[in-house]
Enzyme design. Structure first.
Site, PDB file in Angstrom:
ATOM      1  N   ASP A 237       4.636  -0.979  -5.558  1.00  0.00           N
ATOM      2  CA  ASP A 237       3.776  -1.218  -6.719  1.00  0.00           C
ATOM      3  C   ASP A 237       3.367  -2.686  -6.776  1.00  0.00           C
ATOM      4  O   ASP A 237       4.191  -3.562  -7.055  1.00  0.00           O
ATOM      5  CB  ASP A 237       4.526  -0.834  -7.995  1.00  0.00           C
ATOM      6  CG  ASP A 237       3.705  -1.054  -9.250  1.00  0.00           C
ATOM      7  OD1 ASP A 237       3.024  -0.112  -9.674  1.00  0.00           O
ATOM      8  OD2 ASP A 237       3.743  -2.171  -9.805  1.00  0.00           O
TER       9      ASP A 237
ATOM     10  N   TYR B 282      -0.869 -10.041  -9.391  1.00  0.00           N
ATOM     11  CA  TYR B 282       0.338 -10.574  -8.766  1.00  0.00           C
ATOM     12  C   TYR B 282       0.012 -11.513  -7.609  1.00  0.00           C
ATOM     13  O   TYR B 282       0.904 -12.211  -7.105  1.00  0.00           O
ATOM     14  CB  TYR B 282       1.224  -9.444  -8.223  1.00  0.00           C
ATOM     15  CG  TYR B 282       1.712  -8.443  -9.237  1.00  0.00           C
ATOM     16  CD1 TYR B 282       1.580  -8.658 -10.612  1.00  0.00           C
ATOM     17  CD2 TYR B 282       2.320  -7.261  -8.818  1.00  0.00           C
ATOM     18  CE1 TYR B 282       2.029  -7.725 -11.524  1.00  0.00           C
ATOM     19  CE2 TYR B 282       2.774  -6.324  -9.720  1.00  0.00           C
ATOM     20  CZ  TYR B 282       2.620  -6.552 -11.077  1.00  0.00           C
ATOM     21  OH  TYR B 282       3.075  -5.614 -11.972  1.00  0.00           O
TER      22      TYR B 282
ATOM     23  N   ASN C 279      19.697  -1.288  -5.362  1.00  0.00           N
ATOM     24  CA  ASN C 279      18.981  -0.565  -6.408  1.00  0.00           C
ATOM     25  C   ASN C 279      18.493   0.806  -5.940  1.00  0.00           C
ATOM     26  O   ASN C 279      18.230   1.681  -6.761  1.00  0.00           O
ATOM     27  CB  ASN C 279      17.789  -1.393  -6.900  1.00  0.00           C
ATOM     28  CG  ASN C 279      18.189  -2.600  -7.713  1.00  0.00           C
ATOM     29  OD1 ASN C 279      19.309  -2.681  -8.221  1.00  0.00           O
ATOM     30  ND2 ASN C 279      17.283  -3.544  -7.856  1.00  0.00           N
TER      31      ASN C 279
END
Length: 280
Positions: free
Chosen positions: A46, A51, A243
């Site tokens: 993503d 960004y 994660n």
């Protein structure tokens, strides 16, 4: 490595439930960090125009041994590119930076209601989907009234709304609205950030010890068990891999209920959709 479950979308496509977010990742670091995430098992990346790292993400995709058809790539339209013609041009520019012929998902990053261009922008997204430049289209940070307007004006319902959502800010007041319209919720900042204190929360720490996991893994698992799409981020490859390692345990109903009770009125850590009208 366990395959990430796929969440069906209202347009017939599907999205990997666990993705890798790259907010605040430097362009120069993106090939290494995103490449390591793909190696760890992530297939959903993503990014966003805002960004400023789409080029680096594209480089990671090209360097990877994983085929493009196995990856799900998202980007988002920056606020100052809203408008029908400018949104279509901006999508082409994202594809050029990523060196891709299509995106799997393109989102309007913020409604920016003060500028009142999000409805015509959504019409451009509908056209881009028809042209095959993007498989699925959605929004980010949209409130129910913003969604209702674009559906009323185009007849097309977003597949996704990407929102800040974590145990301290669970957005339960609008989740039913999304469920009724078959709009999937994608959660950014799912770990809540330092201000929420979730990593130090006594109940989360105890649940983590019980399962031999970290507080972050417990929080990610909480999202997964609620059928939410979740986007943790980390610039550290070892943390990103950690994660992703959330498939070998299940939270009990009581553990989920304990985390459910952590919702609070002051839990939001990032700007509200009404407030963020900044052109960036």
């Amino acid at each position: 490595m366990t395959d990430t479950p796929a969440i069906p979308l209202n347009d017939g496509n599907s999205i990997p439930q666990l993705g890798f977010g790259v907010w605040r990742l430097e362009e120069s670091d993106a090939p290494r960090v995103v490449g390591a995430a793909i190696d760890a098992g992530y297939r959903h990346i993503d990014t966003a125009q805002g960004y400023s790292n789409e080029g680096g993400v594209g480089e990671a995709i090209r360097q990877s041994s994983v085929g493009r058809d196995e990856l799900f790539i998202t980007s988002k339209l920056r606020n100052d590119h809203q408008g029908y013609d400018s949104a279509l041009r901006s999508l082409d520019e994202s594809l050029q930076r990523l060196k891709l012929d299509h995106l799997d998902l393109f989102l309007i990053h913020w409604p920016a209601p003060k500028h009142d261009r999000y409805a015509e922008t959504w019409a451009a997204f509908v056209e881009a989907q028809k042209q095959g430049k993007v498989k699925s289209i959605g929004v980010s940070n949209f409130l129910p009234e913003h969604i209702q307007r674009i559906v009323d004006e185009t007849g097309v319902t977003p597949a996704i709304n990407q929102l800040e959502l974590h145990p301290a800010y669970q957005q339960r007041d609008i989740r039913e609205f999304h469920r009724d319209r078959d709009i999937q919720i994608e959660c950014y900042s799912p770990l809540g950030g330092q201000d929420t204190g979730l990593f130090e929360n006594e109940a989360i720490v105890e649940i983590a010890k019980r399962h031999g996991k970290t507080p972050a893994q417990v929080i990610i698992r909480w999202h997964i068990q609620q059928n939410l799409i979740v986007l943790p981020k980390s610039s550290k490859p070892e943390r990103a891999a950690e994660n992703f390692d959330v498939w070998d345990f299940v939270l009990s109903a009581d553990e989920v209920n304990q985390i459910d009770r952590m919702d609070r009125e002051d839990g939001k850590t990032l700007p509200t959709p009404e407030d963020n009208n900044q052109l960036f």
